[in-house]
Scaffold this motif. Structure first.
Motif, PDB file in Angstrom:
ATOM      1  N   PHE A 130      28.402  90.261   6.362  1.00  0.00           N
ATOM      2  CA  PHE A 130      27.355  90.540   4.976  1.00  0.00           C
ATOM      3  C   PHE A 130      27.563  91.843   4.383  1.00  0.00           C
ATOM      4  CE2 PHE A 130      23.537  91.628   2.974  1.00  0.00           C
ATOM      5  CZ  PHE A 130      23.196  90.538   1.932  1.00  0.00           C
ATOM      6  N   GLY A 187      31.024  92.709   2.422  1.00  0.00           N
ATOM      7  CA  GLY A 187      31.123  92.212   1.130  1.00  0.00           C
ATOM      8  C   GLY A 187      30.175  93.101   0.103  1.00  0.00           C
ATOM      9  N   ALA A 242      31.730  86.279   0.101  1.00  0.00           N
ATOM     10  CA  ALA A 242      30.167  85.801  -0.143  1.00  0.00           C
ATOM     11  C   ALA A 242      30.292  84.179   0.234  1.00  0.00           C
ATOM     12  CB  ALA A 242      29.947  86.021  -1.537  1.00  0.00           C
ATOM     13  N   LYS A 301      30.008  82.847   4.669  1.00  0.00           N
ATOM     14  CA  LYS A 301      28.473  82.563   4.662  1.00  0.00           C
ATOM     15  C   LYS A 301      28.007  82.165   6.017  1.00  0.00           C
ATOM     16  CE  LYS A 301      27.049  78.982   2.615  1.00  0.00           C
ATOM     17  NZ  LYS A 301      26.328  78.038   1.296  1.00  0.00           N
ATOM     18  N   ILE A 329      19.887  84.660   3.375  1.00  0.00           N
ATOM     19  CA  ILE A 329      21.275  84.949   3.473  1.00  0.00           C
ATOM     20  C   ILE A 329      22.164  84.123   2.377  1.00  0.00           C
ATOM     21  CG2 ILE A 329      23.538  84.786   4.702  1.00  0.00           C
ATOM     22  CD1 ILE A 329      22.345  86.070   6.857  1.00  0.00           C
ATOM     23  N   LEU A 349      23.835  86.152  -0.553  1.00  0.00           N
ATOM     24  CA  LEU A 349      25.684  85.905  -0.768  1.00  0.00           C
ATOM     25  C   LEU A 349      26.071  85.126  -1.997  1.00  0.00           C
ATOM     26  CD1 LEU A 349      26.614  85.122   2.796  1.00  0.00           C
ATOM     27  CD2 LEU A 349      26.912  87.147   1.696  1.00  0.00           C
TER      28      LEU A 349
END
Length: 207
Positions: free
Chosen positions: A33, A36, A87, A91, A168, A172
Motif C-alpha cells: 500500500f 503505491g 492500486a 488490492k 483499503i 486504493l
C-alpha cells in the motif's frame, strides 16, 4: 506544477492523515500500500519540479528544454501508471497484509492486555472505528472507542477486519483514479510539448 503539488498533497494526506497512518507506526507496515503511495508522491514531486523546464522552454523557445520537459513527463507517466497498477492489482495482497498486522496486535493484546500493547490496539480501534474481530464476548474485553456500543451494535460493522478491507478498498481506488487521471493529463502535456518543439523547429528553418 499545480497538478504535481496537488498529487503530493493528496499522497501525504493518505499517508499521514488517514486511518492507514496508524499502521505505519507499527513494527510492520503494509508495504504494498505504501509503495503505491510513495510512487504517487514521487511522481507528483517530479511533475511539479519539471514544470520549470516547460515554462523556460516555452519562454525561450528552447528545443533542448522542451525536450527535457517531454522526457521528464514520460518518466512521470510511467510512475503514475505504476501507481495505478499497484492500486488495482495489489488490492487483495494489501488487505491481507494489513489485516495480518492488526491480528498480530490483537493476539499480543490477548496475551498481555497492559501498557503499550493496550495503547496500540486502542489506537487501531479509534482510527478504524471498530472493535475486535467480530466475537462480542472478546470485544467486551478490548479497549474500544466509546461511541461503539456493544453488544447492541452490529457485529459486522464493528469487525476490524471488515473495516480494514473497506478502508483499503476506498484508499486504493482513490490512488488508482488519481494516478490514471494525472497520467492522462501527462499525455496531453507530452503531445503539446512535441507540437511546440516541432513548431519552433519549423519557424527557425523558415528564418
Amino acid at each position: 506544477q499545480l497538478a504535481g503539488l496537488a498529487v503530493v498533497a493528496f499522497g501525504l494526506w493518505l499517508r499521514f492523515g488517514g486511518p492507514m497512518a496508524e499502521f505505519a507506526t507499527a513494527k510492520k507496515s503494509p508495504e504494498l500500500f505504501f509503495m503505491g503511495l510513495y510512487v504517487l508522491v514521487g511522481a507528483g514531486a517530479i511533475m511539479s519540479a519539471v514544470g520549470f523546464f516547460g515554462c523556460c522552454g516555452a519562454a525561450r523557445e528552447s528545443q533542448c528544454l522542451i525536450g527535457t520537459f517531454f522526457a521528464c513527463l514520460l518518466v512521470i507517466f510511467a510512475g503514475e501508471v505504476t501507481a495505478g497498477v499497484f492500486a488495482f492489482l495489489g488490492k487483495k495482497v494489501a488487505i491481507q497484509e494489513t489485516q495480518k498486522i492488526y491480528e498480530d496486535a490483537y493476539e499480543d493484546y490477548m496475551k498481555s492486555p497492559v501498557g503499550k500493547v493496550n495503547s496500540t490496539i486502542y489506537r487501531y480501534h479509534v482510527a478504524l472505528q471498530c472493535c475486535g474481530k467480530g466475537n462480542v464476548e472478546q470485544q467486551k474485553e478490548l479497549p474500544c472507542p466509546e461511541n461503539i456500543q456493544l453488544p447492541k451494535a452490529s457485529i459486522l460493522c464493528s469487525n476490524c477486519l471488515v473495516e480494514i478491507q473497506n478502508v483499503i478498498d476506498t484508499h486504493l481506488h482513490l490512488i488508482g483514479i488519481v494516478g490514471i487521471a494525472i497520467a492522462s493529463i501527462t499525455i496531453f502535456g507530452m503531445i503539446f510539448s512535441m507540437v511546440l518543439c516541432c513548431t519552433i523547429r519549423t519557424m527557425r528553418e523558415m528564418i
